[in-house]
Design a protein around this motif. Structure first.
Motif, PDB file in Angstrom:
ATOM      1  N   ASP A 136     -88.091 -46.262   3.664  1.00  0.00           N
ATOM      2  CA  ASP A 136     -87.130 -47.326   3.375  1.00  0.00           C
ATOM      3  C   ASP A 136     -85.756 -46.743   3.073  1.00  0.00           C
ATOM      4  OD1 ASP A 136     -85.807 -49.670   1.996  1.00  0.00           O
ATOM      5  OD2 ASP A 136     -87.809 -50.520   2.225  1.00  0.00           O
ATOM      6  N   ARG A 137     -84.723 -47.525   3.337  1.00  0.00           N
ATOM      7  CA  ARG A 137     -83.353 -47.114   3.018  1.00  0.00           C
ATOM      8  C   ARG A 137     -83.030 -47.289   1.538  1.00  0.00           C
ATOM      9  NH1 ARG A 137     -78.904 -49.952   6.623  1.00  0.00           N
ATOM     10  NH2 ARG A 137     -79.647 -51.781   5.485  1.00  0.00           N
ATOM     11  N   TYR A 138     -83.727 -48.186   0.873  1.00  0.00           N
ATOM     12  CA  TYR A 138     -83.436 -48.569  -0.508  1.00  0.00           C
ATOM     13  C   TYR A 138     -83.989 -47.513  -1.467  1.00  0.00           C
ATOM     14  CZ  TYR A 138     -83.116 -51.843  -4.501  1.00  0.00           C
ATOM     15  OH  TYR A 138     -82.827 -52.462  -5.691  1.00  0.00           O
ATOM     16  N   ALA A 139     -83.107 -46.917  -2.267  1.00  0.00           N
ATOM     17  CA  ALA A 139     -83.497 -45.785  -3.118  1.00  0.00           C
ATOM     18  C   ALA A 139     -84.590 -46.146  -4.111  1.00  0.00           C
ATOM     19  CB  ALA A 139     -82.265 -45.247  -3.851  1.00  0.00           C
ATOM     20  N   LYS A 140     -84.569 -47.368  -4.643  1.00  0.00           N
ATOM     21  CA  LYS A 140     -85.576 -47.747  -5.631  1.00  0.00           C
ATOM     22  C   LYS A 140     -86.980 -47.713  -5.041  1.00  0.00           C
ATOM     23  CE  LYS A 140     -84.479 -50.736  -8.716  1.00  0.00           C
ATOM     24  NZ  LYS A 140     -84.158 -51.994  -9.456  1.00  0.00           N
ATOM     25  N   ARG A 141     -87.104 -48.110  -3.782  1.00  0.00           N
ATOM     26  CA  ARG A 141     -88.420 -48.083  -3.139  1.00  0.00           C
ATOM     27  C   ARG A 141     -88.855 -46.654  -2.841  1.00  0.00           C
ATOM     28  NH1 ARG A 141     -86.410 -52.795   0.800  1.00  0.00           N
ATOM     29  NH2 ARG A 141     -86.367 -54.463  -0.763  1.00  0.00           N
ATOM     30  N   TRP A 146     -83.359 -45.751   7.054  1.00  0.00           N
ATOM     31  CA  TRP A 146     -82.027 -45.274   6.692  1.00  0.00           C
ATOM     32  C   TRP A 146     -81.007 -45.459   7.815  1.00  0.00           C
ATOM     33  CZ3 TRP A 146     -79.787 -40.620   8.810  1.00  0.00           C
ATOM     34  CH2 TRP A 146     -80.610 -39.952   9.719  1.00  0.00           C
ATOM     35  N   GLN A 147     -81.479 -45.755   8.998  1.00  0.00           N
ATOM     36  CA  GLN A 147     -80.584 -46.046  10.117  1.00  0.00           C
ATOM     37  C   GLN A 147     -80.540 -47.539  10.448  1.00  0.00           C
ATOM     38  OE1 GLN A 147     -82.456 -43.168  12.850  1.00  0.00           O
ATOM     39  NE2 GLN A 147     -80.513 -42.019  12.807  1.00  0.00           N
ATOM     40  N   HIS A 200     -86.019 -33.977   4.740  1.00  0.00           N
ATOM     41  CA  HIS A 200     -85.874 -35.281   5.385  1.00  0.00           C
ATOM     42  C   HIS A 200     -84.413 -35.520   5.767  1.00  0.00           C
ATOM     43  CE1 HIS A 200     -86.036 -39.654   5.944  1.00  0.00           C
ATOM     44  NE2 HIS A 200     -87.349 -39.526   6.055  1.00  0.00           N
ATOM     45  N   PRO A 201     -84.127 -36.159   6.889  1.00  0.00           N
ATOM     46  CA  PRO A 201     -82.729 -36.363   7.295  1.00  0.00           C
ATOM     47  C   PRO A 201     -81.938 -37.316   6.390  1.00  0.00           C
ATOM     48  CG  PRO A 201     -84.228 -37.478   8.807  1.00  0.00           C
ATOM     49  CD  PRO A 201     -85.065 -36.603   7.938  1.00  0.00           C
ATOM     50  N   TYR A 202     -82.623 -38.147   5.601  1.00  0.00           N
ATOM     51  CA  TYR A 202     -81.935 -39.098   4.733  1.00  0.00           C
ATOM     52  C   TYR A 202     -81.752 -38.483   3.359  1.00  0.00           C
ATOM     53  CZ  TYR A 202     -80.939 -43.621   2.454  1.00  0.00           C
ATOM     54  OH  TYR A 202     -80.372 -44.665   1.746  1.00  0.00           O
ATOM     55  N   PHE A 203     -80.505 -38.428   2.862  1.00  0.00           N
ATOM     56  CA  PHE A 203     -80.214 -37.737   1.604  1.00  0.00           C
ATOM     57  C   PHE A 203     -80.947 -38.347   0.413  1.00  0.00           C
ATOM     58  CE2 PHE A 203     -77.165 -41.179   1.290  1.00  0.00           C
ATOM     59  CZ  PHE A 203     -77.056 -41.426  -0.073  1.00  0.00           C
ATOM     60  N   GLU A 204     -81.154 -39.682   0.411  1.00  0.00           N
ATOM     61  CA  GLU A 204     -81.834 -40.315  -0.722  1.00  0.00           C
ATOM     62  C   GLU A 204     -83.272 -39.826  -0.839  1.00  0.00           C
ATOM     63  OE1 GLU A 204     -80.667 -41.943  -3.114  1.00  0.00           O
ATOM     64  OE2 GLU A 204     -79.123 -43.380  -2.522  1.00  0.00           O
TER      65      GLU A 204
END
Length: 256
Positions: free
Chosen positions: A47-52, A17-18, A70-74
């Protein structure tokens, strides 16, 4: 298992995500990868990609409870789809609206009320769609027309008059589609012809004289189609040809 390429077949780089390259060996879920329950570039919580991310939790729903902070909103948003519902109240005040949307779709009723005044309309839309009908009166004055239209579609019929004069046509139309006869009579002179047409379509034929002189030909045509033929009166010489034809056709059938 051979490692996947850095750029998967869908062309979207496998980065976190970064924006950093992913390293499965350093991942807390490394054991899942060894068991074939996640895969770089396809199903990966890092992964950064929401689908994954979504695919990862579909494969491993039991991990969701561990990822709600988790620090990533997705990650938080997708984890909320699979986590124990009793863990979801902790996310009601999440700073990201995407997380709150996800939470609003699964929260138990007792907690859902806490999101009825959420600053994001999409969250309130989900609340209005799920909130117990007996509590919907608390959302009648929502600032968003679409939220109010959902309320109008689900509100107990006895409370619909509170939205009968809403500023938005779509809200009033939703009211007209569900109102009882008294409510329909009260809306017979609504400022918008589209709302009055719904009223004309739903009123019992005995009540249609209320609309026989309506300014819109579509309403008069509906009246001509359904009113008691003995009460066609002015419609027989209506200024609109379609209305006249409908009225005279029914009058002729009555004579015959």
């Amino acid at each position: 298992m051979a490692p996947a390429p850095d750029t998967p077949s869908d062309g979207i780089p496998a980065v976190d995500w970064q924006g950093r390259a992913l390293d499965c060996t350093a991942c807390p879920q490394h054991a899942l990868q060894q068991a074939g329950r996640c895969r770089l570039g396809q199903a990966c919580v890092a992964d950064r990609y929401a689908k994954r991310i979504d695919r990862f939790f579909a494969w491993n729903p039991g991990v969701a409870d561990q990822c709600l902070d988790h620090p990533y909103f997705e990650v938080r948003a997708v984890a909320a789809k699979h986590a124990d519902v009793f863990r979801l109240p902790a996310l009601i005040g999440d700073p990201d609206e995407t997380v709150r949307w996800s939470v609003a779709q699964r929260l138990p009723q007792g907690f859902l009320m806490r999101l009825r005044d959420d600053p994001d309309r999409e969250v309130r839309i989900r609340v209005a769609a799920r909130l117990d009908a007996s509590e919907l009166k608390t959302m009648i004055d929502d600032p968003d027309y679409y939220v109010r239209s959902i309320v109008a579609r689900r509100l107990p019929v006895g409370l619909l008059p509170r939205l009968a004069h809403d500023a938005d046509r779509e809200v009033r139309a939703a009211v007209a589609r569900r109102s009882d006869i008294a409510g329909l009579r009260a809306m017979a002179h609504d400022a918008d012809a589209a709302v009055r047409l719904i009223v004309a379509q739903r009123l019992p034929s005995a009540q249609l004289p209320l609309l026989i002189d309506d300014a819109d030909w579509r309403i008069r045509y509906e009246v001509a189609q359904r009113i008691d033929p003995a009460r066609l009166g002015p419609l027989l010489d209506d200024e609109d040809a379609a209305v006249r034809e409908a009225a005279r056709g029914r009058a002729g059938n009555r004579v015959a």
